[in-house]
Design a protein around this motif. Structure first.
Motif, short mmCIF file in Angstrom:
data_model
loop_
_atom_site.label_atom_id
_atom_site.label_comp_id
_atom_site.label_asym_id
_atom_site.label_seq_id
_atom_site.Cartn_x
_atom_site.Cartn_y
_atom_site.Cartn_z
N VAL A 47 0.82 -1.21 0.00
CA VAL A 47 0.00 0.00 0.00
C VAL A 47 0.85 1.26 0.00
CG1 VAL A 47 -2.06 -0.98 1.02
CG2 VAL A 47 -0.26 -0.12 2.50
N ASP A 48 2.15 1.08 0.08
CA ASP A 48 3.02 2.25 0.09
C ASP A 48 4.22 1.94 -0.81
OD1 ASP A 48 3.91 4.72 0.66
OD2 ASP A 48 4.09 4.40 2.82
N ARG A 49 4.94 3.00 -1.19
CA ARG A 49 6.10 2.71 -2.02
C ARG A 49 7.22 2.19 -1.12
NH1 ARG A 49 9.47 7.61 -2.03
NH2 ARG A 49 8.69 8.58 -0.15
N ARG A 50 8.07 1.38 -1.69
CA ARG A 50 9.14 0.80 -0.91
C ARG A 50 10.36 0.78 -1.80
NH1 ARG A 50 8.76 -3.49 3.22
NH2 ARG A 50 10.86 -4.25 3.47
N GLU A 51 11.49 1.20 -1.26
CA GLU A 51 12.69 1.30 -2.08
C GLU A 51 13.70 0.23 -1.75
OE1 GLU A 51 13.28 5.95 -2.78
OE2 GLU A 51 15.14 4.77 -2.73
N GLY A 52 14.39 -0.25 -2.76
CA GLY A 52 15.47 -1.18 -2.53
C GLY A 52 16.55 -0.91 -3.58
N ARG A 53 17.64 -1.65 -3.47
CA ARG A 53 18.69 -1.50 -4.47
C ARG A 53 19.00 -2.85 -5.09
NH1 ARG A 53 21.69 3.40 -3.92
NH2 ARG A 53 20.66 4.71 -2.37
N PHE A 54 19.32 -2.86 -6.38
CA PHE A 54 19.64 -4.11 -7.05
C PHE A 54 20.76 -4.82 -6.31
CE2 PHE A 54 18.21 -3.73 -11.77
CZ PHE A 54 16.93 -3.44 -11.33
N THR A 55 20.62 -6.12 -6.12
CA THR A 55 21.70 -6.86 -5.44
C THR A 55 22.96 -6.84 -6.28
OG1 THR A 55 19.99 -8.55 -5.72
CG2 THR A 55 21.35 -8.70 -3.76
N SER A 56 22.76 -6.81 -7.60
CA SER A 56 23.94 -6.88 -8.47
C SER A 56 24.61 -5.52 -8.63
CB SER A 56 23.50 -7.40 -9.85
OG SER A 56 22.56 -6.48 -10.37
N ASP A 57 23.90 -4.44 -8.35
CA ASP A 57 24.46 -3.11 -8.53
C ASP A 57 23.79 -2.16 -7.55
OD1 ASP A 57 25.27 -0.64 -9.28
OD2 ASP A 57 24.86 -0.87 -11.44
N ARG A 58 24.49 -1.86 -6.45
CA ARG A 58 23.88 -1.08 -5.37
C ARG A 58 23.55 0.36 -5.77
NH1 ARG A 58 21.81 -4.76 -2.61
NH2 ARG A 58 21.50 -3.39 -0.83
#
Ligand SMILES: Nc1nc2c(ncn2[C@@H]2O[C@H](COP(=O)(O)OP(=O)(O)OP(=O)(O)O)[C@@H](O)[C@H]2O)c(=O)[nH]1
Ligand SMILES: [Mg+2]
Length: 629
Positions: A47-58
């Motif tokens: 229900v909300d945006r969530r941020e992450g970073r690619f495991t292969s390229d931070r």
């Protein structure tokens, strides 16, 4: 290819995941970033945006978004998706990873066309292609790619098949184009789209790429007819719930006994090995008694979580929502409130957040207000402790365990009170003339075999979270409480128990008169204070207070259950149970209510209302039971 026209690939980039609800965006997000965000087989999980970073390229950021059918939307969770896209949260995404449900392409195509209008670079993940294939559905990915002007890749996110290809294609997208996207201009473009023309375009694409129509297998239709049947469906729902509570009791017992045994021996061993003194006292009565009394409930909590996960992944839950829609509508709510309310049984915090999927503001507010009354898993240790102490462990009517039935009744008490409160609120609102009822429009996901690996990893995530809490919050509270109950120590020649002279003892005696009509002892009053941080701490605190109060080395083996059994009496025990059915004594729930309602006044009203209800109900229970027993 003309290399001069190649856009520059600066390393840092941001991509956004967009698509219809329940098509596997979050699974893909977890796969690309190594995150553990919540996934379930129904619409409206994120229900909300969530941020992450690619495991292969931070350096590459990925934003997971709530599912949406169109960029021209109204409900608060869906608006998040559009706002992120238009850069209202700071950065504009450099490109879109659009996820489409291969078994239901029609629902996604409309938004893909809207995205195409905006001219953002896009990669399309044609997900759930395993389910599509097993149902004989064929989609021409190449043709679809031509028609939409974007790369289309078949994926099975849950088993990571095709995920690497999506990542590669995303990284190859031209970047920096969104800087040229003017939000006002984009919104104008979206508004200018003609719904009828879009609809025709969707049907045209479908006719060109989908070679066979999806037909649900016969067993699926038969299963649907049974679980959605007004009578049989209800019977199945009740049976499932009863089964869960029985399992929580009967399956967990042996493991609980061994954990209890382990902590008992640990306490005895530490008591015997260390020289008598402060350190030994702290370890035995503070740390081991406090943490041990909560960890004992790990097996029950694991079993409860496992059932919730299985139900979530199978696709059964939204069907239960439809089944209960009629019932819920009498309380002024709709089936839409069912999923948020259901997640309340795990924890009220995500429940309050998922109330965002409810469009009607009044219904949303009522859902938030009653969510804390549904029994969250943190209350399970409190219930379990008191039930074990005062309810005999016997079989009734040949099959049911009396303790399991009592737990079922407590959950039912929460449910009925929540329903009654909603009904009263509806009645109050109606006198002001502002009750609207919206019909339930929700897509039913198809039944799916729960994914074993997914269940195990999610279960482990939740168990780990419980252990971390036991190891940090509960541990530190036990230590602080031990200090409060041990100092100042009793004066020379004192006759009472040492704890009576301690700070905690004084505090407990000070508050106790307020709770006297409820039959609470002063030890319970002390334990309730740290319980505000997290409810399961109450049990740990009781463990510490009573262990220190007993003042002997074998305090731990004198575990809480017999203490409660001997010291409280049935009326006090029942009244404590009633208190915790209602009391909103959990700081994180109140904080999230404040954040979601954006109103200190509403938060105060909800808190005060629940506290008043808790006080009155516990008093009624105490006054009645103390006259009977
Ligand atoms: N069989 C199969 N199941 C999948 C696949 N991808 C996702 N799922 C399942 O589909 C359901 C929905 O997945 P989510 O990732 O929660 O979907 P979502 O798009 O994030 O949903 P919202 O957040 O509600 O918009 C879950 O039960 C997943 O386990 C897939 O490729 N194959
Ligand atoms: Mg999601």
């Amino acid at each position: 290819m003309d290399t001069a026209a190649q856009p520059s690939h600066s390393k840092a980039a941001t991509f956004a995941l967009l698509g219809a609800p329940n098509c596997g965006k979050t699974v893909l997000f977890n796969g690309l970033t190594g995150a553990h965000a919540k996934v379930a087989n129904y619409a409206g999980v994120t229900v909300d945006r969530r941020e992450g970073r690619f495991t292969s390229d931070r350096e590459v950021r990925l934003i997971d978004l709530p599912g949406t059918y169109s960029l021209r939307t109204t409900s608060p969770d869906e608006a998040v998706a559009r706002d992120v896209l238009l850069g209202k949260y700071g950065v504009c995404p450099d490109g879109i990873i659009a996820v489409a449900d291969a078994t239901n392409l029609r629902m996604t195509l409309r938004m893909m066309l809207e995205l195409k209008t905006l001219g953002l670079p896009m990669v399309i993940s044609l997900n759930l292609s395993d389910v599509a294939r097993s149902r004989g559905l064929k989609i021409d990915a190449k043709k679809l790619s031509e028609l939409l002007g974007a790369t289309v890749l078949e994926t099975v996110a849950i088993s990571r098949s095709g995920v690497m290809a999506v990542e590669k294609a995303a990284l190859a997208m031209p970047r920096g184009q969104t800087a040229r996207l003017d939000p006002a201009e984009a919104e104008r473009k979206l508004e200018a789209l003609d719904s009828n023309a879009l609809y025709e375009q969707v049907e045209d694409i479908l006719s060109q790429v989908v070679q066979t129509e999806l037909t649900l297998p016969a067993w699926h239709r038969r299963l649907d007819n049974i679980v959605m049947h007004p009578f049989w469906g209800m019977l199945i729902l009740l049976t499932i719930l009863l089964l869960v509570f029985q399992a929580v009791y009967t399956w967990a017992q042996p493991v609980m006994d061994s954990i209890q045994g382990l902590f008992d021996s640990l306490g005895e061993w530490v008591g015997a090995t260390l020289p008598q003194g402060l350190l030994s006292d702290l370890l035995v009565n503070g740390v081991i008694a406090g943490t041990g009394s909560v960890l004992v409930f790990l097996p029950q909590i694991t079993i409860l979580f496992a059932f919730i996960l299985l139900l979530e992944d199978s696709g059964y839950l939204p069907r239960a929502a439809f089944l209960l829609d009629n019932l819920l509508s009498r309380t002024g709510l709709s089936g839409r409130a069912f999923i948020p309310l259901l997640s309340s049984f795990a924890c009220a915090v995500p429940a309050v957040m998922s109330a965002r999927t409810i469009q009607d503001p009044r219904e949303r507010l009522v859902t938030i207000a009653i969510a804390p009354m549904l029994t969250c898993s943190a209350r399970l240790p409190i219930y379990a402790l008191i039930i074990a102490a005062v309810i005999p462990n016997q079989t009734v009517w040949g099959v049911f365990n009396l303790q399991g039935l009592t737990l079922f009744a407590l959950y039912l008490a929460g449910i009925l009170s929540a329903a009654l409160t909603a009904w009263v609120l509806k009645w109050m609102a109606r006198s002001k003339g502002n009750v609207q009822q919206f019909p339930l429009l929700m897509e039913l996901p198809t039944f799916r075999m729960p994914n074993f690996r997914h269940i195990i990893t999610s279960l482990w995530d939740r168990v780990k979270a419980f252990l971390v809490r036991a190891g940090t919050v509960i541990f530190s509270v036990s230590v602080v409480l031990w200090a409060l109950t041990s100092f100042p120590s009793a004066p020379e020649g004192a006759t009472g128990a040492a704890i009576d002279y301690s700070l905690a003892g004084m505090l407990g005696h000070l508050i106790q008169p307020i709770f006297a009509p409820l039959g609470f002892t002063w030890q319970m009053c002390i334990a309730m204070v740290p319980g505000i941080a997290a409810r399961e701490v109450v049990v740990a605190a009781l463990g510490t207070v009573y262990a220190v109060g007993a003042g002997s080395e074998d305090a731990v083996s004198n575990a809480l259950i017999p203490i409660v059994h001997n010291n409280w009496g049935i009326a006090t025990a029942f009244s404590f149970l009633a208190w915790y059915v209602y009391a909103p004594m959990c700081a994180s729930t109140l904080a999230v209510i404040r954040r979601e309602t954006k109103s200190a006044r509403t938060t105060f009203l909800i808190t005060f209302g629940l506290l008043a209800l808790a006080y009155v109900m516990a008093m009624i229970v105490y006054q009645i039971t103390s006259r009977i027993f």
